[in-house]
Scaffold this motif. Structure first.
Motif, PDB file in Angstrom:
ATOM      1  N   ARG A 163      30.022  15.834  -1.339  1.00 12.69           N
ATOM      2  CA  ARG A 163      28.962  16.253  -0.422  1.00 12.69           C
ATOM      3  C   ARG A 163      29.494  17.217   0.642  1.00 12.69           C
ATOM      4  NH1 ARG A 163      24.528  15.674  -3.255  1.00 12.69           N
ATOM      5  NH2 ARG A 163      24.224  13.526  -3.991  1.00 12.69           N
ATOM      6  N   ILE A 164      30.728  17.046   1.069  1.00 17.04           N
ATOM      7  CA  ILE A 164      31.305  17.965   2.053  1.00 17.04           C
ATOM      8  C   ILE A 164      31.426  19.363   1.465  1.00 17.04           C
ATOM      9  CG2 ILE A 164      33.435  18.504   3.290  1.00 17.04           C
ATOM     10  CD1 ILE A 164      33.727  15.441   3.698  1.00 17.04           C
ATOM     11  N   VAL A 165      31.933  19.471   0.237  1.00 17.41           N
ATOM     12  CA  VAL A 165      32.031  20.777  -0.416  1.00 17.41           C
ATOM     13  C   VAL A 165      30.642  21.379  -0.605  1.00 17.41           C
ATOM     14  CG1 VAL A 165      32.733  21.962  -2.526  1.00 17.41           C
ATOM     15  CG2 VAL A 165      34.192  20.189  -1.557  1.00 17.41           C
TER      16      VAL A 165
ATOM     17  N   ALA B  68      34.140  32.510  -0.832  1.00 17.77           N
ATOM     18  CA  ALA B  68      34.523  31.166  -0.387  1.00 17.77           C
ATOM     19  C   ALA B  68      35.677  30.645  -1.243  1.00 17.77           C
ATOM     20  CB  ALA B  68      33.339  30.200  -0.460  1.00 17.77           C
ATOM     21  N   THR B  69      36.488  29.808  -0.637  1.00 16.46           N
ATOM     22  CA  THR B  69      37.604  29.173  -1.333  1.00 16.46           C
ATOM     23  C   THR B  69      37.556  27.673  -1.060  1.00 16.46           C
ATOM     24  OG1 THR B  69      38.991  31.138  -1.083  1.00 16.46           O
ATOM     25  CG2 THR B  69      40.103  29.055  -1.596  1.00 16.46           C
ATOM     26  N   VAL B  70      37.592  26.896  -2.129  1.00 15.10           N
ATOM     27  CA  VAL B  70      37.589  25.432  -2.025  1.00 15.10           C
ATOM     28  C   VAL B  70      38.972  24.932  -2.424  1.00 15.10           C
ATOM     29  CG1 VAL B  70      36.571  23.282  -2.849  1.00 15.10           C
ATOM     30  CG2 VAL B  70      35.132  25.302  -2.547  1.00 15.10           C
ATOM     31  N   ARG B  71      39.560  24.096  -1.583  1.00 14.04           N
ATOM     32  CA  ARG B  71      40.858  23.511  -1.899  1.00 14.04           C
ATOM     33  C   ARG B  71      40.769  21.989  -1.779  1.00 14.04           C
ATOM     34  NH1 ARG B  71      45.830  24.391  -3.133  1.00 14.04           N
ATOM     35  NH2 ARG B  71      47.523  23.033  -2.430  1.00 14.04           N
TER      36      ARG B  71
ATOM     37  N   GLN C 285      39.091  21.242   1.913  1.00 13.14           N
ATOM     38  CA  GLN C 285      38.986  22.394   2.812  1.00 13.14           C
ATOM     39  C   GLN C 285      38.189  23.496   2.129  1.00 13.14           C
ATOM     40  OE1 GLN C 285      42.505  23.334   4.947  1.00 13.14           O
ATOM     41  NE2 GLN C 285      41.907  25.450   5.426  1.00 13.14           N
ATOM     42  N   VAL C 286      37.226  24.064   2.872  1.00 11.86           N
ATOM     43  CA  VAL C 286      36.396  25.168   2.385  1.00 11.86           C
ATOM     44  C   VAL C 286      36.483  26.289   3.413  1.00 11.86           C
ATOM     45  CG1 VAL C 286      34.102  25.894   1.681  1.00 11.86           C
ATOM     46  CG2 VAL C 286      34.851  23.547   1.230  1.00 11.86           C
ATOM     47  N   ASP C 287      37.016  27.447   2.981  1.00 13.75           N
ATOM     48  CA  ASP C 287      37.158  28.617   3.851  1.00 13.75           C
ATOM     49  C   ASP C 287      36.282  29.751   3.327  1.00 13.75           C
ATOM     50  OD1 ASP C 287      39.117  27.255   5.324  1.00 13.75           O
ATOM     51  OD2 ASP C 287      40.705  27.949   3.971  1.00 13.75           O
ATOM     52  N   ASP C 288      35.833  30.601   4.239  1.00 19.07           N
ATOM     53  CA  ASP C 288      35.099  31.805   3.835  1.00 19.07           C
ATOM     54  C   ASP C 288      35.580  32.979   4.672  1.00 19.07           C
ATOM     55  OD1 ASP C 288      33.164  32.451   6.160  1.00 19.07           O
ATOM     56  OD2 ASP C 288      32.743  30.337   5.822  1.00 19.07           O
ATOM     57  N   ASP C 289      35.263  34.173   4.225  1.00 22.66           N
ATOM     58  CA  ASP C 289      35.657  35.393   4.936  1.00 22.66           C
ATOM     59  C   ASP C 289      34.446  36.062   5.556  1.00 22.66           C
ATOM     60  OD1 ASP C 289      34.363  36.213   2.687  1.00 22.66           O
ATOM     61  OD2 ASP C 289      35.959  37.547   1.975  1.00 22.66           O
ATOM     62  N   GLY C 290      33.510  35.254   6.035  1.00 25.79           N
ATOM     63  CA  GLY C 290      32.263  35.772   6.572  1.00 25.79           C
ATOM     64  C   GLY C 290      32.412  36.398   7.940  1.00 25.79           C
ATOM     65  N   THR C 291      31.281  36.482   8.642  1.00 23.32           N
ATOM     66  CA  THR C 291      31.210  37.231   9.898  1.00 23.32           C
ATOM     67  C   THR C 291      31.579  36.396  11.125  1.00 23.32           C
ATOM     68  OG1 THR C 291      28.854  36.689  10.066  1.00 23.32           O
ATOM     69  CG2 THR C 291      29.450  38.755   8.963  1.00 23.32           C
ATOM     70  N   ALA C 292      31.871  35.141  10.983  1.00 21.01           N
ATOM     71  CA  ALA C 292      32.222  34.312  12.142  1.00 21.01           C
ATOM     72  C   ALA C 292      33.515  34.815  12.760  1.00 21.01           C
ATOM     73  CB  ALA C 292      32.368  32.848  11.724  1.00 21.01           C
ATOM     74  N   ALA C 293      33.535  34.939  14.087  1.00 20.34           N
ATOM     75  CA  ALA C 293      34.708  35.408  14.822  1.00 20.34           C
ATOM     76  C   ALA C 293      35.289  34.273  15.641  1.00 20.34           C
ATOM     77  CB  ALA C 293      34.326  36.572  15.739  1.00 20.34           C
ATOM     78  N   PRO C 294      36.582  34.358  15.990  1.00 20.57           N
ATOM     79  CA  PRO C 294      37.214  33.251  16.727  1.00 20.57           C
ATOM     80  C   PRO C 294      36.505  32.885  18.018  1.00 20.57           C
ATOM     81  CG  PRO C 294      38.882  34.735  15.887  1.00 20.57           C
ATOM     82  CD  PRO C 294      37.555  35.379  15.596  1.00 20.57           C
TER      83      PRO C 294
ATOM     84  N   ALA D  41      38.289  18.510   5.958  1.00 21.94           N
ATOM     85  CA  ALA D  41      38.065  17.065   6.062  1.00 21.94           C
ATOM     86  C   ALA D  41      39.276  16.337   5.512  1.00 21.94           C
ATOM     87  CB  ALA D  41      36.818  16.657   5.285  1.00 21.94           C
ATOM     88  N   GLU D  42      39.760  15.347   6.267  1.00 21.90           N
ATOM     89  CA  GLU D  42      40.891  14.516   5.852  1.00 21.90           C
ATOM     90  C   GLU D  42      40.360  13.100   5.649  1.00 21.90           C
ATOM     91  OE1 GLU D  42      43.654  14.942   8.997  1.00 21.90           O
ATOM     92  OE2 GLU D  42      43.925  17.107   8.709  1.00 21.90           O
TER      93      GLU D  42
END
Length: 404
Positions: A294-296, A313-316, A327-336, A374-375
């Motif tokens: 469900r998290i993914v 997106a990358t799912v690990r 862990q799910v990462d994306d290269d979208g428009t979100a900035a720090p 998520a751990e």
């Protein structure tokens, strides 16, 4: 409930050992009183010393073997009284042994025999008749008081045990009633979901299927959006059935064994997604398996909705010795520097993770894009604060930035 019973059993064991130690202390005090009390004749040989010691220390076994301890104490102290001194100090161990035997629920015959034997020996000790009669009457009063106090103590203990049993029964009844109400509520929710959603999703799937069929029949190119609607509606039906099975207690729902299907649907919907798995794969508990899936799923949904145009997106999935990392990462428009947007998407993730005693971190990545990590412990803890997610959230202690 199990933890409560174990705790009470441990407490009962502790009380038992404390009782044995207390009896031993009483035996030592009585031995000192019999043998070393000032103004009282002391034993002059080894036999008398042994009789006094054994008679007094026999009281220490009254909690486990009340009848045997009483008879041994009476015999030794009667012989000691006849041989050394028939004073009150020789009667004290017998009084204590009688009290403990009656309080332990021992049979009446050993108590009666012990009292009669000691009184008869006291009368036969050779004292003057008036003194012997007065001392015997006083001693008889002590015996009766000891027995009366023991009976009162035994009834009080039985009353307290009955109250404890009633409390345990009430607790068990409350838990059973709570489980029954929870089961009934799950069934009610399942019926509501079935009645309110199944029909609508079926109509959407049917209409999308008809539209795809007509387009192909006319030789037209089927729009990707229409194919995505057809696929999404079919998956929504499957997800709804799985959810209804979980609510009804007849199924376990989706787990990581379906992660490739989930990623493939994301690709079909226009979200390029890669999957990597690290560590030694092994079977997971149902709760951890469902939570990871469900998290993914929610993370990929957020990427499709919020990451901007043409994200990737990358799912690990990482299997550790004690925890599973998703862990799910994306290269979208979100900035720090972007602030969190209020929503419920990551709130659901947080509730799942914290209910298992895990940690969730979600927020913009340093190089741009968004990351959800998520751990999940492989041996999940019981939910805190009565099983509520709110109570468990305090145990996780992880920062959470929500966008949904």
């Amino acid at each position: 409930m199990g933890g409560t019973l174990i705790g009470r059993q441990g407490l009962a064991g502790l009380r038992g050992w404390r009782g044995v130690a207390f009896d031993a202390v009483i035996g030592v005090v009585l031995a000192v009183d019999v043998l070393l009390l000032p103004g009282v004749p002391r034993p002059s040989n080894a036999l008398d010393l042994t009789l006094g010691l054994v008679g007094a220390l026999a009281v220490a076994g009254s909690r486990r073997r009340p009848a045997a301890a009483l008879l041994l104490c009476t015999g030794c102290m009667l012989a000691y009284a006849l041989r050394v001194h028939p004073g009150p100090s020789a009667a004290f161990p017998v009084l204590v042994a009688i009290h403990m035997a009656v309080r332990a629920g021992g049979k009446r015959l050993p108590v009666q025999l012990s009292a009669l034997a000691f009184l008869a020996g006291y009368l036969a000790s050779g004292q003057p008749a008036p003194t012997s009669a007065q001392s015997t009457a006083l001693l008889l009063g002590w015996f009766l008081a000891s027995v009366a106090m023991a009976v009162v103590g035994r009834h009080r203990r039985a009353y307290l045990e009955q109250l404890e049993r009633r409390a345990l029964d009430a607790e068990r009844t409350r838990e059973e009633a709570a489980l029954r109400r929870a089961g009934e509520e799950r069934l009610r929710i399942a019926r509501e979901l079935h009645d309110s959603l199944t029909h609508s999703i079926s109509i959407i799937k049917l209409q999308a299927g008809v539209a795809v069929h007509l387009a192909r029949k006319r030789g037209e190119e089927v729009p990707d959006a229409l194919l995505a609607i057809q696929e999404a509606s079919g998956e929504a039906m499957r997800e709804l059935r799985a959810t209804l099975e979980v609510l009804r207690g007849t199924g376990g729902g989706h787990g990581l064994d379906r992660i490739e299907d989930l990623v493939e649907r994301s690709r079909t919907a226009g979200l390029p997604t890669g999957v990597t798995v690290g560590g030694r794969e092994r079977p997971l508990g149902d709760a951890v398996d469902r939570a990871a899936y469900r998290i993914v799923q929610e993370a990929l949904t957020n990427v499709a909705r919020h990451a901007g145009p043409e994200p990737r997106a990358t799912v690990r999935i990482e299997y550790g010795d004690r925890e599973l990392v998703v862990q799910v990462d994306d290269d979208g428009t979100a900035a720090p520097g972007d602030g969190p947007v209020p929503g419920v998407g990551l709130t659901g993730m947080r509730e799942r993770v914290t209910a298992l005693g895990g940690r969730l971190r979600a927020g913009p990545r340093p190089g741009g894009g968004f990351s959800v990590r998520a751990e999940l412990p492989l041996d999940p803890l019981p939910p805190a604060d009565g099983g509520t997610a709110a109570g468990a959230a305090g145990a996780a202690g992880a920062p959470l930035e929500e966008v949904s």
